[in-house]
Write a protein that holds these residues in place. Sequence first.
Motif, mmCIF file in Angstrom:
data_model
loop_
_atom_site.group_PDB
_atom_site.id
_atom_site.type_symbol
_atom_site.label_atom_id
_atom_site.label_comp_id
_atom_site.label_asym_id
_atom_site.label_seq_id
_atom_site.Cartn_x
_atom_site.Cartn_y
_atom_site.Cartn_z
ATOM 1 N N LEU A 124 0.739 -1.253 -0.097
ATOM 2 C CA LEU A 124 -0.105 0.020 -0.143
ATOM 3 C C LEU A 124 0.885 1.234 -0.050
ATOM 4 C CD1 LEU A 124 -2.409 -1.298 2.521
ATOM 5 C CD2 LEU A 124 -3.237 -0.956 0.483
ATOM 6 N N SER A 125 0.008 2.493 -0.396
ATOM 7 C CA SER A 125 1.137 3.617 -0.402
ATOM 8 C C SER A 125 0.953 4.268 0.956
ATOM 9 C CB SER A 125 0.121 4.772 -1.162
ATOM 10 O OG SER A 125 -0.988 4.882 -0.714
ATOM 11 N N PRO A 126 2.232 4.733 1.357
ATOM 12 C CA PRO A 126 2.417 5.230 2.791
ATOM 13 C C PRO A 126 1.716 6.430 3.029
ATOM 14 C CG PRO A 126 4.269 5.864 1.357
ATOM 15 C CD PRO A 126 3.232 5.206 0.553
ATOM 16 N N ARG A 171 7.688 5.019 -2.459
ATOM 17 C CA ARG A 171 8.065 3.827 -1.917
ATOM 18 C C ARG A 171 6.854 3.331 -0.954
ATOM 19 N NH1 ARG A 171 14.349 4.057 -0.110
ATOM 20 N NH2 ARG A 171 15.384 4.375 -2.136
ATOM 21 N N ASP A 172 6.325 2.169 -1.357
ATOM 22 C CA ASP A 172 5.211 1.673 -0.596
ATOM 23 C C ASP A 172 5.668 1.051 0.768
ATOM 24 O OD1 ASP A 172 3.652 2.640 -2.636
ATOM 25 O OD2 ASP A 172 3.518 0.657 -3.562
ATOM 26 N N PHE A 173 4.573 0.411 1.449
ATOM 27 C CA PHE A 173 4.751 -0.349 2.520
ATOM 28 C C PHE A 173 4.042 -1.524 2.444
ATOM 29 C CE2 PHE A 173 1.199 1.953 4.035
ATOM 30 C CZ PHE A 173 0.331 0.992 4.827
ATOM 31 N N ARG A 174 4.339 -2.689 3.058
ATOM 32 C CA ARG A 174 3.651 -3.946 2.825
ATOM 33 C C ARG A 174 3.181 -4.485 4.374
ATOM 34 N NH1 ARG A 174 3.174 -7.590 -0.783
ATOM 35 N NH2 ARG A 174 4.745 -6.797 -2.000
ATOM 36 N N VAL A 175 2.029 -4.787 4.368
ATOM 37 C CA VAL A 175 1.269 -5.519 5.545
ATOM 38 C C VAL A 175 1.146 -6.922 5.148
ATOM 39 C CG1 VAL A 175 -0.632 -5.666 7.188
ATOM 40 C CG2 VAL A 175 0.223 -3.338 6.158
ATOM 41 N N ALA A 176 1.725 -7.823 6.155
ATOM 42 C CA ALA A 176 1.466 -9.454 6.115
ATOM 43 C C ALA A 176 0.734 -9.824 7.263
ATOM 44 C CB ALA A 176 2.600 -9.864 5.608
ATOM 45 N N GLU A 229 3.249 -8.497 10.225
ATOM 46 C CA GLU A 229 4.279 -7.875 9.701
ATOM 47 C C GLU A 229 3.961 -6.659 9.111
ATOM 48 O OE1 GLU A 229 7.028 -11.708 9.164
ATOM 49 O OE2 GLU A 229 6.294 -10.915 7.482
ATOM 50 N N VAL A 230 4.833 -5.544 9.393
ATOM 51 C CA VAL A 230 4.766 -4.356 8.693
ATOM 52 C C VAL A 230 6.130 -3.807 8.000
ATOM 53 C CG1 VAL A 230 4.025 -1.871 8.381
ATOM 54 C CG2 VAL A 230 2.344 -3.487 9.738
ATOM 55 N N THR A 231 6.465 -3.664 6.800
ATOM 56 C CA THR A 231 7.594 -3.684 6.330
ATOM 57 C C THR A 231 7.564 -2.353 5.717
ATOM 58 O OG1 THR A 231 8.066 -6.002 5.812
ATOM 59 C CG2 THR A 231 9.345 -4.381 4.470
ATOM 60 N N ASP A 232 8.475 -1.408 5.981
ATOM 61 C CA ASP A 232 8.782 -0.214 5.149
ATOM 62 C C ASP A 232 10.105 -0.136 4.679
ATOM 63 O OD1 ASP A 232 10.444 1.183 7.088
ATOM 64 O OD2 ASP A 232 8.452 1.233 8.355
ATOM 65 N N THR A 233 10.530 1.150 3.912
ATOM 66 C CA THR A 233 11.725 1.389 3.457
ATOM 67 C C THR A 233 12.817 2.448 4.254
ATOM 68 O OG1 THR A 233 10.599 3.124 2.157
ATOM 69 C CG2 THR A 233 11.156 0.552 1.179
ATOM 70 N N ARG A 234 12.251 2.355 5.582
ATOM 71 C CA ARG A 234 13.163 3.247 6.197
ATOM 72 C C ARG A 234 13.851 2.349 7.412
ATOM 73 N NH1 ARG A 234 12.487 9.168 6.087
ATOM 74 N NH2 ARG A 234 14.323 8.963 7.560
ATOM 75 N N PRO A 238 16.838 -1.191 1.797
ATOM 76 C CA PRO A 238 16.647 -0.234 3.024
ATOM 77 C C PRO A 238 15.446 -0.554 3.992
ATOM 78 C CG PRO A 238 15.624 0.617 1.100
ATOM 79 C CD PRO A 238 16.101 -0.698 0.599
ATOM 80 N N ARG A 239 15.257 -1.902 4.031
ATOM 81 C CA ARG A 239 13.989 -2.021 4.508
ATOM 82 C C ARG A 239 13.974 -2.485 6.013
ATOM 83 N NH1 ARG A 239 14.266 -5.164 0.111
ATOM 84 N NH2 ARG A 239 13.088 -4.384 -1.731
ATOM 85 N N LYS A 240 12.854 -2.235 6.837
ATOM 86 C CA LYS A 240 12.896 -2.987 8.165
ATOM 87 C C LYS A 240 11.314 -3.521 8.309
ATOM 88 C CE LYS A 240 10.966 0.915 10.932
ATOM 89 N NZ LYS A 240 11.069 2.002 9.770
ATOM 90 N N THR A 241 11.375 -4.642 9.079
ATOM 91 C CA THR A 241 10.038 -5.280 9.301
ATOM 92 C C THR A 241 9.665 -5.193 10.814
ATOM 93 O OG1 THR A 241 10.089 -6.614 7.498
ATOM 94 C CG2 THR A 241 8.416 -7.173 9.089
ATOM 95 N N VAL A 242 8.633 -4.580 11.098
ATOM 96 C CA VAL A 242 8.162 -4.504 12.447
ATOM 97 C C VAL A 242 6.971 -5.457 12.629
ATOM 98 C CG1 VAL A 242 7.347 -3.226 14.583
ATOM 99 C CG2 VAL A 242 8.580 -2.183 12.699
ATOM 100 N N TRP A 243 7.319 -6.633 13.520
ATOM 101 C CA TRP A 243 6.436 -7.815 13.614
ATOM 102 C C TRP A 243 5.811 -8.006 15.037
ATOM 103 C CZ3 TRP A 243 7.987 -11.134 17.130
ATOM 104 C CH2 TRP A 243 9.305 -11.081 17.838
#
Length: 157
Positions: free
Chosen positions: A19-21, A70-75, A88-93, A125-130
């Motif tokens: 999805l778009s940030p 740059r989008d973010f991903r929800v899984a 999980e939510v992955t972004d590019t920061r 450049p990603r991180k995933t907060v889970w």
Amino acid sequence: MNHKTDELLAPALHFSVQLSPTPRGARLARLLGAERLRAWELPYGVADAAEHVMAELAANAAIHARVPGRDFRVALRVTDGGRTLRVEVTDTRADRLPSRRPPGLGLVIVEALAGRWGVALGPVPRKTVWAEWDLVAPGRGFPGSGGPGGLPKETKE
């Protein structure tokens, strides 16, 4: 022959969306994820807690980790043979790690509602907060399975 019958019997539950940030992207993450969680018929309280945590993590990705273009991903996934729900939510920061310091209290909410949570870095450049929840109490069966498990036995004081 593989004798991991728990994993064979548990359905493969997985949902992922990019999805778009933006505030709209965060709202869509909450709405789409909540619908999927309800459809999975998780144990009482788990879907609600996961929905709140997912909404908070998606909002954090849209507000604090926004990078134009740059989008973010929800899984969402049920892992470990149906024993664990993982959000999980992955972004590019990756350079901006989550913090529990004021003014926001979002991660305090995540910490209160999730069984456990953390951050996984990479690939750059990603991180995933889970966040994760146990769907089966340790040493017990699946709730409602007819086997051992389900509701805890009452204790007399």
